[in-house]
Design a protein around this motif. Sequence first.
Motif, PDB file in Angstrom:
ATOM      1  N   GLY A 218      13.651   1.962   2.163  1.00  0.00           N
ATOM      2  CA  GLY A 218      13.340   3.319   1.756  1.00  0.00           C
ATOM      3  C   GLY A 218      14.451   4.276   2.141  1.00  0.00           C
ATOM      4  N   ILE A 260       8.304  -3.337   0.313  1.00  0.00           N
ATOM      5  CA  ILE A 260       8.195  -1.878   0.397  1.00  0.00           C
ATOM      6  C   ILE A 260       6.798  -1.463  -0.070  1.00  0.00           C
ATOM      7  N   PRO A 261       6.024  -0.780   0.761  1.00  0.00           N
ATOM      8  CA  PRO A 261       4.697  -0.329   0.323  1.00  0.00           C
ATOM      9  C   PRO A 261       4.814   0.783  -0.708  1.00  0.00           C
ATOM     10  N   THR A 262       3.945   0.777  -1.694  1.00  0.00           N
ATOM     11  CA  THR A 262       3.923   1.813  -2.711  1.00  0.00           C
ATOM     12  C   THR A 262       2.618   2.582  -2.624  1.00  0.00           C
ATOM     13  N   ARG A 263       2.674   3.835  -2.991  1.00  0.00           N
ATOM     14  CA  ARG A 263       1.493   4.689  -2.916  1.00  0.00           C
ATOM     15  C   ARG A 263       0.394   4.146  -3.837  1.00  0.00           C
ATOM     16  N   GLY A 265      -0.686   1.184  -3.898  1.00  0.00           N
ATOM     17  CA  GLY A 265      -0.446  -0.196  -4.315  1.00  0.00           C
ATOM     18  C   GLY A 265      -1.399  -1.212  -3.721  1.00  0.00           C
ATOM     19  N   LEU A 272      -0.157  -6.456   1.866  1.00  0.00           N
ATOM     20  CA  LEU A 272       1.228  -6.177   1.541  1.00  0.00           C
ATOM     21  C   LEU A 272       2.027  -7.478   1.530  1.00  0.00           C
TER      22      LEU A 272
END
Length: 330
Positions: A218, A260-263, A265, A272
């Motif tokens: 990020g 990478i975590p996504t909003r 997701g 994850l």
Amino acid sequence: MNNDILLSVKNLSVSLPTPRGTLRAVRGIDFHIRRGELLCLVGESGCGKSMTSLALMDLLPGRAQRAADHILFDGVDLQRLNKAGMRALRGEKMAMIFQEPMTSLNPSFTLGNQLCEMLFAHRNTSAREARDRAIYLLERLGVPMAAARLDQYPHQLSGGLRQRVMIAMAMMCEPDLIIADEPTTALDVTIQAQILRLIRELQREFGTAVAFITHDLGVVARIADRVAVMYAGEIVETAPVNELFARPLHPYTRGLLACIPTRGGARDGRRLHAITGVVPDLTGQPVGCAFLNRCPQAGPACGQPPPYVAAGVGHAVRCVRALPQPMEAL
């Protein structure tokens, strides 16, 4: 050497003797940094990022051994410099921002002493000029009551302010290259965002090249011009930042991006993504691809050392499953 290239590293290795054998922390890496460029070195903890930065600054542990075909900084091979030559270079032409400012700042001296020392060591300047430079940089970095801060000690500042002082210290002599070793890891996300913005603004204002070490993609997406992905002491992929995110080629790079975590997701309850396994033991002589035991695409050909192949303009990858085009010297 191309005049646009400030730092050129060829076949850099770092080894440390251990009771279990020689630990090969960095294994024959090649990379370069252009003037005014921000290069991110990214990878998991233990992949050799910090050892690479310490090797460049000649700050390795006493028993560590550094070897390279060359480490050219502005046309000078750093391997040929003696201790006095490196001391003259550090701070003046190359500077470093360390990960934890509380252990990097001396608790026995005021911030003014430590900031002004940089100019006293490298420039013929007066105390007033050094103090004015320190105040200017602290104000530029958003430190409130900058002049009064010079009489304070590190323990009197918050973590975010201490990190701003470390950045100011690195900028005192306007170096050509700053190495930032995970400078935002110990900060909360709000302060982290502020520090990242300040580093990017200062880099553009002064035309300073930056080698930014991180494990956070990020962060990479926000600040990098170019990215070098490290794994198990090797650089496994290099590309411009937009190219890397749009077309990652190495299975390890793709795995990092998938983590990478996504909003929103994970709203369906799925966990994850995680890369299975751990970084391999780097003692002894590795055989084949270092990512072999963690790679979902591994095959028989992966038992041999993977080639470094060109995959486009400025894009290179170390993988037998990538484009079969021999990689020319970068």
